[in-house]
Design a protein around this motif. Structure first.
Motif, short mmCIF file in Angstrom:
data_model
loop_
_atom_site.label_atom_id
_atom_site.label_comp_id
_atom_site.label_asym_id
_atom_site.label_seq_id
_atom_site.Cartn_x
_atom_site.Cartn_y
_atom_site.Cartn_z
N VAL A 44 16.97 -5.98 -30.67
CA VAL A 44 15.73 -6.33 -29.98
C VAL A 44 15.80 -5.76 -28.56
N HIS A 45 14.75 -5.00 -28.16
CA HIS A 45 14.67 -4.42 -26.82
C HIS A 45 13.72 -5.26 -25.98
N GLN A 46 14.21 -5.74 -24.85
CA GLN A 46 13.43 -6.62 -23.99
C GLN A 46 13.29 -5.97 -22.62
N LYS A 47 12.04 -5.98 -22.08
CA LYS A 47 11.75 -5.39 -20.79
C LYS A 47 12.00 -6.44 -19.70
N VAL A 48 12.84 -6.10 -18.69
CA VAL A 48 13.22 -7.04 -17.64
C VAL A 48 12.79 -6.45 -16.29
N LEU A 49 12.15 -7.26 -15.43
CA LEU A 49 11.72 -6.84 -14.10
C LEU A 49 12.93 -6.73 -13.18
N VAL A 50 13.11 -5.56 -12.56
CA VAL A 50 14.21 -5.34 -11.63
C VAL A 50 13.71 -5.46 -10.19
N GLN A 51 12.53 -4.86 -9.89
CA GLN A 51 11.96 -4.88 -8.55
C GLN A 51 10.45 -4.98 -8.66
N PRO A 52 9.82 -5.94 -7.97
CA PRO A 52 8.36 -6.12 -8.09
C PRO A 52 7.62 -4.97 -7.41
N ALA A 53 6.34 -4.82 -7.72
CA ALA A 53 5.50 -3.79 -7.10
C ALA A 53 5.30 -4.09 -5.63
N SER A 54 5.15 -3.02 -4.80
CA SER A 54 4.95 -3.16 -3.37
C SER A 54 4.15 -1.98 -2.86
N SER A 55 3.74 -2.02 -1.56
CA SER A 55 3.00 -0.92 -0.95
C SER A 55 3.29 -0.87 0.54
N TYR A 56 3.06 0.33 1.15
CA TYR A 56 3.22 0.50 2.59
C TYR A 56 2.29 1.61 3.05
N VAL A 57 1.94 1.59 4.38
CA VAL A 57 0.98 2.54 4.95
C VAL A 57 1.73 3.64 5.69
N VAL A 58 1.31 4.88 5.48
CA VAL A 58 1.90 6.05 6.13
C VAL A 58 0.85 6.67 7.04
N GLN A 59 1.18 6.85 8.33
CA GLN A 59 0.30 7.48 9.30
C GLN A 59 0.68 8.96 9.45
N LYS A 60 -0.32 9.82 9.33
CA LYS A 60 -0.08 11.26 9.47
C LYS A 60 -0.90 11.79 10.64
N PRO A 61 -0.26 12.35 11.69
CA PRO A 61 -1.02 12.90 12.82
C PRO A 61 -1.72 14.20 12.44
N ALA A 62 -2.66 14.59 13.30
CA ALA A 62 -3.39 15.84 13.06
C ALA A 62 -2.43 17.03 13.18
N VAL A 63 -2.70 18.04 12.40
CA VAL A 63 -1.86 19.25 12.39
C VAL A 63 -2.71 20.43 12.84
N TYR A 64 -2.21 21.15 13.87
CA TYR A 64 -2.91 22.34 14.37
C TYR A 64 -2.03 23.57 14.12
N GLY A 65 -2.69 24.69 14.10
CA GLY A 65 -1.96 25.94 13.93
C GLY A 65 -2.76 27.10 14.49
N TYR A 66 -2.14 28.25 14.51
CA TYR A 66 -2.80 29.46 14.98
C TYR A 66 -3.13 30.34 13.78
N GLN A 67 -4.38 30.74 13.76
CA GLN A 67 -4.86 31.53 12.63
C GLN A 67 -5.31 32.90 13.13
N LYS A 68 -4.91 33.92 12.41
CA LYS A 68 -5.34 35.28 12.77
C LYS A 68 -6.73 35.52 12.20
N ARG A 69 -7.63 35.99 13.07
CA ARG A 69 -8.99 36.27 12.65
C ARG A 69 -9.31 37.74 12.89
N ARG A 70 -9.97 38.35 11.92
CA ARG A 70 -10.31 39.78 11.99
C ARG A 70 -11.67 39.92 12.67
#
Length: 195
Positions: A44-70
């Motif tokens: 018999v195979h039985q499913k056992v909980l090891v770690q409950p579900a969770s969540s966290y917030v990730v903050q990402k700052p704005a990203v700038y760069g230099y673009q070559k324009r023709r």
């Protein structure tokens, strides 16, 4: 199903065999021997909980760069150039007079004789100008001229997102008894015993 058959056969046959065992020289109609049917297990195979579900917030700052324009410096230009006709002098052999057969008088050894004569064809070489390539108007294209500049651009705006971590489970296996071991009677084939 076989276990039920052996148990039923043992229940039916055991008493007559024991009752007639005292009679010597009797003819055996069928013979049985006791056997052990091993226990039956199931995994018999039985499913056992090891770690409950969770969540966290990730903050990402704005990203700038230099673009070559023709950048276009000078647009494309097209001018036209006239190409004169091209001629070539070619010589060809022209038939002036075809081969023919005729009659003519000839003096041979002081005698005037009429002879049949074969006249060969007469050709002459003629030169003429042949047009190889007619006059044409050729377009001369001057490609556009571009320059490259660097400018600062927003590659990715600031953002935040929530990361969901699902619950972690593991599977545990164990043995479960389905049917215990049993003692049954099963038929056997021996000499002197008809089955």
């Amino acid at each position: 199903m076989r276990h039920r058959f052996w148990s039923a056969a043992a229940a039916l046959v055991l008493t007559p065999v024991l009752a007639s065992s005292a009679v010597a020289g009797g003819r055996a109609l069928s013979c049985y021997e006791q056997a052990t049917v091993p226990a039956v297990y199931r995994t018999v195979h039985q499913k056992v909980l090891v770690q409950p579900a969770s969540s966290y917030v990730v903050q990402k700052p704005a990203v700038y760069g230099y673009q070559k324009r023709r950048v276009l410096v000078q647009p494309e230009r097209v001018s036209y150039r006239t190409s004169p006709a091209v001629y070539q002098t070619r010589q060809s052999r022209v038939l002036v007079q075809p081969a023919s057969v005729g009659w003519e008088y000839r003096v041979i050894k002081g005698r005037k004789i009429l002879c049949k004569v074969q006249n060969p064809a007469v050709y002459k070489t003629v030169s003429q100008q042949v047009l190889v390539q007619p006059a044409s108007k050729v377009a001369v294209r001057q490609p556009a001229i571009y320059s490259t500049v660097n400018e600062k651009v927003l590659v990715q705006p600031a953002s935040s997102y929530r990361v969901q971590k699902p619950a972690v489970y593991t599977t545990v296996s164990r043995q479960v008894l389905v049917q215990p071991a049993q003692q049954v009677w099963k038929p056997v084939r021996v000499r002197g015993c008809r089955y």
